[in-house]
Design an enzyme around this catalytic site. Sequence first.
Site, short mmCIF file in Angstrom:
data_model
loop_
_atom_site.label_atom_id
_atom_site.label_comp_id
_atom_site.label_asym_id
_atom_site.label_seq_id
_atom_site.Cartn_x
_atom_site.Cartn_y
_atom_site.Cartn_z
N SER B 322 0.84 -1.20 0.00
CA SER B 322 0.00 0.00 0.00
C SER B 322 0.88 1.25 0.00
O SER B 322 0.61 2.22 -0.72
CB SER B 322 -0.91 -0.03 1.23
OG SER B 322 -1.53 1.21 1.38
N TRP B 325 2.42 1.63 -3.37
CA TRP B 325 1.41 2.06 -4.36
C TRP B 325 1.36 3.59 -4.41
O TRP B 325 1.16 4.18 -5.46
CB TRP B 325 0.04 1.50 -3.95
CG TRP B 325 -1.09 1.94 -4.85
CD1 TRP B 325 -1.53 1.33 -5.98
CD2 TRP B 325 -1.92 3.10 -4.68
NE1 TRP B 325 -2.58 2.03 -6.53
CE2 TRP B 325 -2.83 3.12 -5.76
CE3 TRP B 325 -1.98 4.12 -3.74
CZ2 TRP B 325 -3.80 4.11 -5.90
CZ3 TRP B 325 -2.93 5.11 -3.88
CH2 TRP B 325 -3.83 5.10 -4.95
N HIS B 326 1.55 4.21 -3.23
CA HIS B 326 1.44 5.67 -3.19
C HIS B 326 2.58 6.37 -3.92
O HIS B 326 2.40 7.48 -4.43
CB HIS B 326 1.38 6.15 -1.74
CG HIS B 326 0.04 5.96 -1.13
ND1 HIS B 326 -0.31 4.80 -0.48
CD2 HIS B 326 -1.06 6.75 -1.09
CE1 HIS B 326 -1.56 4.89 -0.07
NE2 HIS B 326 -2.03 6.06 -0.42
N GLY B 327 3.74 5.77 -3.94
CA GLY B 327 4.82 6.45 -4.64
C GLY B 327 6.12 5.69 -4.57
O GLY B 327 6.32 4.84 -3.71
N PHE B 481 -0.17 10.11 -7.47
CA PHE B 481 -0.07 8.66 -7.25
C PHE B 481 -0.69 7.92 -8.43
O PHE B 481 -0.87 6.78 -8.43
CB PHE B 481 -0.76 8.26 -5.94
CG PHE B 481 -0.23 9.03 -4.76
CD1 PHE B 481 1.12 9.31 -4.66
CD2 PHE B 481 -1.07 9.50 -3.78
CE1 PHE B 481 1.62 10.04 -3.59
CE2 PHE B 481 -0.59 10.22 -2.70
CZ PHE B 481 0.76 10.49 -2.61
#
Lengths: 308, 481
Positions: B322, B325-327, B481
């Site tokens: 997770s 996934w954001h960066g 993102f």
Amino acid sequence: MKHFLTKCLVFFLMILSIILLGFFIPSRLIKENIHYSIYDKHKLLEKSNNGARIILVGGSNLSFGILSPLIEEEFGKDVINTAIHAGYGLKYIIDDIKPFVKEGDVIIFSPEYSHFYNDLFNGAQAMVQGLNVYPQNFRNLNLKQFLVVLKFLPRESFVKIRSYLRSFRGSLDIVNAYHRKSFNSHGDAIKHWKLPRSKGVHKVPLKGDFNNVAYEYVIDFDIFVKEKNASMYFSFPCLNRSSYEVNREKIEYLDSLLAKSDINVLGNSLEFSTPDSLHFDTHYHLIKEGQILRTNLLIDAMRSAGLN
Amino acid sequence: MLFNTIEFSIFLPLVFLIYWFIVNQNLRLQNAFLLLSSYVFYGWWDYRFLSLIIFSSIVDYLIGNRLHRETVESKRKLLLFTSLAVNLGFLGFFKYYNFFIDSFVDAFTIFGGSLEPSRLNIVLPVGISFYTFQTLSYTIDIYRKNLEPSKNLVSFFSYVSFFPQLVAGPIERATNLLPQFYAKRVFNAQGAADGLRQILWGLFKKVVVADNCAAYVNEVFSNYSELSGSTLFLGAVFFAFQIYGDFSGYSDIAIGTSRLFGFNLKKNFAFPYFSRDISEFWRRWHISLSTWFRDYLYIPLGGSRVGMQKKIRNTFAIFIVSGFWHGANWTFIVWGVLNALYFLPLLLTGRNRTFTNNVAEGKLIPSLREIFQMLTTFSLVCIAWVFFRSKSVTESLEFINGIFSRSFFQAPELFAKPTFYITTFALFILLFVEWIQREKEHGLVLTYKLHFIWRWSIYLLLVSLIFSFPGTKQEFIYFQF
């Protein structure tokens, strides 16, 4: 559906009425705010029409960054600081000054770096405030500037309504740093000298890509000035040192473009960046000592460029 | 196109009127028009990247149909793998290429080697993480036989690119959104009115709360080494509200806009800062992503119905992925690890589902215990947000170290800024309204029992706040993102 749309329309019209009311409301405060100084500055330009003047053109880095009497003393010419607010946008600032340029004038042009980045070429909210005070400049606007007006008009109208209501509380006599009366007879801001400096002057990064349209507009302005048999000198703004450091790459890019152009450039960007301790409340506004330092730097650079 | 721009304020009514008055005769026209509008919406930002969405849509449409017909398990797996490879391949290239190159070079350097990295100047297509996950859910659900593939190309393409939620979610499951494209939408005035209210509340959260917080946050995070602990503390708290106002505001606008067109999207935020522990927080924050990871990663790994070691592994896996996934930055990974560490004790002691109801349900004032629980959870979340916001892990650690210094007891330096008071005022309104409305679908659910004069006064008040106190316009955080 019909009922829903009618309600939407009524609500929209209500908001529109408030916006229009706000824009046209005859606020007493308007004649006291910093934007109204455009009339005073235009008067200075009209009054000193001997054609051998030094005219400072740019954003508030000039109004809060220069002491014109020192330049006047050095060069023996009338010095007029026309700068008010960077938020007018580069185009607006240039368009406003053009009718006043006369043969023999020396234009010291010092826009903020954000005019070349940050999409400030076409102006921001300050331009709407300026237009509200000086609607004659509506004629100079292009489509993109009209869109900026459209974007900021609702906000400006609501701000005006608030300030209109506030004006009944009798706060009109306070002359702060951003008041029409905060300038000296040349157009330099001086009322802030007695005010405490803000602790919150820090690094401000420039955002966005380089705006070639803004740069081209400066080139065109230089040609315009030359055609009037006047001369233009580009002077770097007094950005605080820590902001300079974080934006060095972007600023040096402008430096390099100017060095390759036909524009006369006074000094370089680094020497005009000023210590953070000499800033008043923003990364471009100087306290008195900063204004003296920057003016002396400018005088030296003007001398080095052969101006006398 | 951003939701808080003039362009969108022209685009939305125009699309709305054409949708309900011109193309409302049949379903095909409605879907085709929505598809066209969605491509205009996305192309406004950069039309070149439309090709990515179109390519992704074609691949998943074809694979979805083939998967449904295919009975040989190995071939079904190959088809699924192809879809995963294409979608995650694009995502990996655009989002993570430079990160992996840099990390590889860093690792090589540690062992005394020297490498010249060949970085690429890659522009990240807006929303790629969102629509990639949306299309993945489609293929995976067909593979799992939870969903029939779409037989209609236009419906499927419209589902993938549906403009209200295309660039920043909520990440819709095909099982929820796709069937809505199969039935002709009929105008529902009450739903549309509620949609408008949700848009208004979303705009307030974005323009007044998030953008005002941003001015303060940007200054604090850019100059953290020179500021007192108290200022850093406020900077971290304001960032918590900035990201909440920004992202939940976007989700509100997206959900509200969808309702104008007769669609119901899933709730993405459920007043997360009123959570009493981290587990509850994660059931209320970015729900569409959390549940996506739960259904497509956590449960396939065994979830919590496995041994202790695997439970721990699964928890770390879901939070690290997770974060990633954001960066493409270690800060996001540390943010994920930190959240896993917060969550783990609850999971291991079986207290991860203690709070499934609303705090102080049916009461106006929470108990002291609940207040303490909410403040503790919020503080933990804020510490994690520092990693999320900082440019590097070192910077985050210095920032947190700065908070817990003696200067924490000094008056904050930026206290005197006018934006500080505006921001505090906006936060007060946000917290007050959301507390009152915490059992509702969104912050501006108003009952029709309330006289219309009161309702309209509230709308006008919010509009005037949006126009009077907007912060400096910031791009939506989740666009990156």
